[in-house]
Design an enzyme around this catalytic site. Structure first.
Site, PDB file in Angstrom:
ATOM      1  N   ASP A 169       5.274  -1.854  -5.552  1.00 35.64           N
ATOM      2  CA  ASP A 169       4.060  -1.049  -5.641  1.00 35.64           C
ATOM      3  C   ASP A 169       3.287  -1.161  -4.325  1.00 35.64           C
ATOM      4  OD1 ASP A 169       2.029   0.414  -7.287  1.00 35.64           O
ATOM      5  OD2 ASP A 169       3.129  -0.560  -8.922  1.00 35.64           O
ATOM      6  N   ASP A 186       0.735   4.047  -5.318  1.00 32.58           N
ATOM      7  CA  ASP A 186      -0.284   4.146  -6.365  1.00 32.58           C
ATOM      8  C   ASP A 186      -1.275   5.274  -6.047  1.00 32.58           C
ATOM      9  OD1 ASP A 186      -1.492   2.761  -8.730  1.00 32.58           O
ATOM     10  OD2 ASP A 186      -3.183   2.501  -7.365  1.00 32.58           O
ATOM     11  N   GLU A 235      19.644   1.993   8.865  1.00 35.81           N
ATOM     12  CA  GLU A 235      20.392   0.858   8.331  1.00 35.81           C
ATOM     13  C   GLU A 235      20.829   1.148   6.886  1.00 35.81           C
ATOM     14  OE1 GLU A 235      17.612  -2.210   7.725  1.00 35.81           O
ATOM     15  OE2 GLU A 235      19.108  -3.740   7.257  1.00 35.81           O
ATOM     16  N   HIS A 266       3.187   1.672 -17.469  1.00 36.97           N
ATOM     17  CA  HIS A 266       2.196   0.671 -17.872  1.00 36.97           C
ATOM     18  C   HIS A 266       0.820   1.277 -18.153  1.00 36.97           C
ATOM     19  CE1 HIS A 266       1.638   1.446 -13.684  1.00 36.97           C
ATOM     20  NE2 HIS A 266       0.480   0.831 -13.711  1.00 36.97           N
ATOM     21  N   ASP A 267       0.688   2.576 -17.973  1.00 37.32           N
ATOM     22  CA  ASP A 267      -0.600   3.234 -18.229  1.00 37.32           C
ATOM     23  C   ASP A 267      -0.568   4.121 -19.471  1.00 37.32           C
ATOM     24  OD1 ASP A 267      -1.770   2.207 -15.875  1.00 37.32           O
ATOM     25  OD2 ASP A 267      -0.947   3.846 -14.680  1.00 37.32           O
TER      26      ASP A 267
HETATM   27  C1  GLC Z   1      -2.733   3.637 -11.071  1.00 39.48           C
HETATM   28  C2  GLC Z   1      -2.085   2.476 -11.775  1.00 39.48           C
HETATM   29  C3  GLC Z   1      -3.068   1.943 -12.778  1.00 39.48           C
HETATM   30  C4  GLC Z   1      -4.299   1.474 -12.041  1.00 39.48           C
HETATM   31  C5  GLC Z   1      -4.872   2.593 -11.180  1.00 39.48           C
HETATM   32  C6  GLC Z   1      -5.872   2.080 -10.193  1.00 39.48           C
HETATM   33  O1  GLC Z   1      -3.009   4.689 -11.920  1.00 39.48           O
HETATM   34  O2  GLC Z   1      -0.889   2.890 -12.363  1.00 39.48           O
HETATM   35  O3  GLC Z   1      -2.530   0.909 -13.546  1.00 39.48           O
HETATM   36  O4  GLC Z   1      -5.281   1.062 -12.964  1.00 39.48           O
HETATM   37  O5  GLC Z   1      -3.858   3.198 -10.400  1.00 39.48           O
HETATM   38  O6  GLC Z   1      -5.246   1.356  -9.179  1.00 39.48           O
END
Ligand code: GLC
Length: 546
Positions: A102, A204, A266, A336-337
């Site tokens: 990330d 992100d 590479e 995860h959201d």
């Molecule tokens: C993105 C991430 C989330 C986070 C947000 C702020 O949407 O997936 O989990 O809260 O960015 O960084």
């Protein structure tokens, strides 16, 4: 015909790991990097994924669980050390698995030394690394921009008597990407990790990077506006035309791409970017006019889709239709959201959802635990951790972030028996877990493995063209995948009753059903799909394409 020779990221299946929740190796109830390393045989031998994406593991006060970074070039002690990271990368690469990490460029933590300096005085050299503004003459914040997490996007800072911008939490101040030193520092962060061997980044909230230089007020949203983000009601009351996606975002993306390309001789490196844009031509613009920006803007079209064959097909056709020539699609069903797909679509539909995402044309990203059918776990208020959920009941993301369910032992094998895991574990983990499903020929894990294996050896599924099949029941989504020498039909019944599908003029063999009980030649003029059944059919003969 679509070419079958692709770069690794075009035929990869990406598996997202939320490090806090995958495997605890040191008995503190929180997952960590050595824990992930311990579980690589699962990813390689059992599941067979091609790449992993790790959610943040950087030092962080954890106001937003790592999306508030206080040092971009280190590992938070809760997750381990840089050495642990190097060991993980080497162990992944030994198994032929790529690693994406990330990259969080829009904002730092308010604890980041850059922000600490920036807020120390108005004439600090790093003052303009962030957005500082005076309030309006009549009082109040500089404009009407809102934070995704609720309230104004401007935070008053008593010490220097100005406001700073935060598109997310006040603990996540936005970096000013128009400052050349910020650009240099942030591109150096990429180089730091590329030098350590990562194969790419998940970027992100990428389209938030550049905002209107005049800081104009956003207009109100019309009542029928499509909302870009699962968010608070006040955020969706505006059209986000000035607080994100300014046209010079493209220039930043080209800079990011040039760094990746400079490492790609590479071996090819890649980028996926979180871009919550549902106007497909605007979304497609982030590939770049010359395909020189993001390799794969995440396509979230199927995340919020109504679970209906026609609606699903509409999204896929719209995405396919919007792709610039040579651009490569991608699909996401969960992360995860978002609520887990077994919860969103219902457990009965989880196998169908797995077949959908693993057979469409493009790179799928799957979320840890979805392959075994983990569902959202109800979190009692006193155990809520997500800041979003603490602010607004019902918007919390804890339910989809609970520990991975490895076996039927205490704490599902995630952490030692005498330790409380950072989030509760699902009540039914004794049935829904890797060990139980690995030996069950009818489990979702067995289906997931077989889908991955089939995709790997079937050129049409890996890289073939996509076309929807017409004249099928309205509750079925049926499509062909084909290369010059290979053809499959994927037939999905998105309903609770039997459906009769006719594949005119075709003969072939069912090679996989979501029921895992059906293989062999079938009369494709009368292909009966049972409730929420999906089938992959290897086609032996078909009428010539017009
Ligand atoms: C993105 C991430 C989330 C986070 C947000 C702020 O949407 O997936 O989990 O809260 O960015 O960084």
């Amino acid at each position: 015909m679509a070419p079958t020779q692709h770069l690794w990221w075009q035929h990869a299946v990406i598996y997202q790991i939320y490090p806090r929740s995958f495997q605890d190796s040191n008995g503190d109830g929180v997952g960590d990097l050595p824990g992930i390393t311990q579980r690589l045989d699962y990813l390689h031998d059992v599941l067979g994924v091609d790449a992993v994406w790790l959610s943040p593991f950087y030092p962080s006060p954890m106001a937003d669980f790592g999306y508030d970074v206080s040092d971009y070039c280190a590992v938070d002690p809760i997750f381990g050390t840089l050495d642990d990271f190097d060991v993980l990368v080497a162990a992944l690469h030994e198994r032929g698995i790529k690693i994406l990490i990330d990259y969080i460029p829009n904002h730092t933590s308010d604890h980041h030394p850059w922000f600490q300096e920036s807020r120390s005085s108005r004439d600090n050299p790093k003052r303009d690394w962030y957005y500082w503004r005076d309030g309006k003459a009549e009082g109040g914040p500089p404009n009407n921009w809102l934070s995704v997490f609720g309230g104004s996007a401007w935070q008053w800072d008593e010490h220097t008597g100005q406001y700073y911008l935060h598109s997310f939490l006040a603990e996540q101040p936005d970096l000013n990407w128009r400052h050349p030193e910020v650009v240099d520092a942030m591109l150096d962060v990429m180089r730091f990790w590329l030098d350590r061997g990562v194969d790419g980044f998940r970027i992100d909230v990428a389209h938030y990077l550049m905002k209107d230089p005049q800081f104009r007020d956003n207009p109100p949203a019309p009542p029928d506006a499509v909302t870009p983000y699962k968010s608070l009601a006040d955020y969706d009351s505006q059209l986000h035309v000035y607080d994100l996606g300014n046209p010079d975002t493209h220039e930043v993306f080209r800079k990011i791409r040039r760094v990746l390309d400079s490492y790609s001789a590479e071996r090819p490196r890649t980028s996926v970017a979180e871009i919550h844009v549902f106007d497909w031509s605007n979304w497609a613009s982030y590939f770049g006019v010359n395909l020189d920006e993001i390799h794969m803007p995440f396509n979230f079209g199927l995340v919020g889709v109504e679970w209906d064959a026609i609606r699903i097909r509409e999204v896929v056709d719209a995405v396919e239709g919007a792709l610039p020539s040579g651009a490569w699609p991608s699909y996401v069903l969960g992360n995860h959201d978002e609520p887990r797909l077994a919860t969103r679509f219902g457990a009965a539909y989880a196998p169908l959802a797995a077949m959908l995402i693993l057979t469409l044309r493009g790179t799928p990203t799957t979320y840890y635990g979805d392959e075994i059918g983990m569902h959202d776990v109800p979190i009692p208020p006193e155990r809520a951790r997500d800041p979003w959920g603490k602010r607004v009941v019902g918007l919390g993301r804890d339910p989809e972030r609970t520990p991975m369910q490895w076996d039927s032992g205490p704490n599902a094998g995630f952490c030692p028996p005498d330790v409380e895991p950072w989030l509760p574990i699902a009540d039914d983990y004794r049935q829904i877990n890797v060990a139980a499903e690995e030996d069950d020929p009818r489990s979702l894990l067995t289906l997931s493995r077989r889908l991955l294996a089939l995709r790997r050896v079937t050129p049409a599924l890996r890289g073939g063209s996509y076309a929807a099949v017409e004249r099928v029941p309205s509750q079925c989504f049926v499509y062909t995948r084909r290369t010059e020498d290979d053809m499959c039909v994927v037939a999905l019944n998105v309903s609770d009753i039997d459906q009769l599908v006719t594949l005119e003029g075709m003969t072939g063999t069912v090679c996989l059903s979501t029921y895992l009980d059906r293989e062999g030649p079938e009369d494709l003029q009368r292909l009966i799909l049972r409730p929420h059944e999906g089938c992959i059919v290897q086609i032996e003969s078909a009428p010539p394409t017009p």
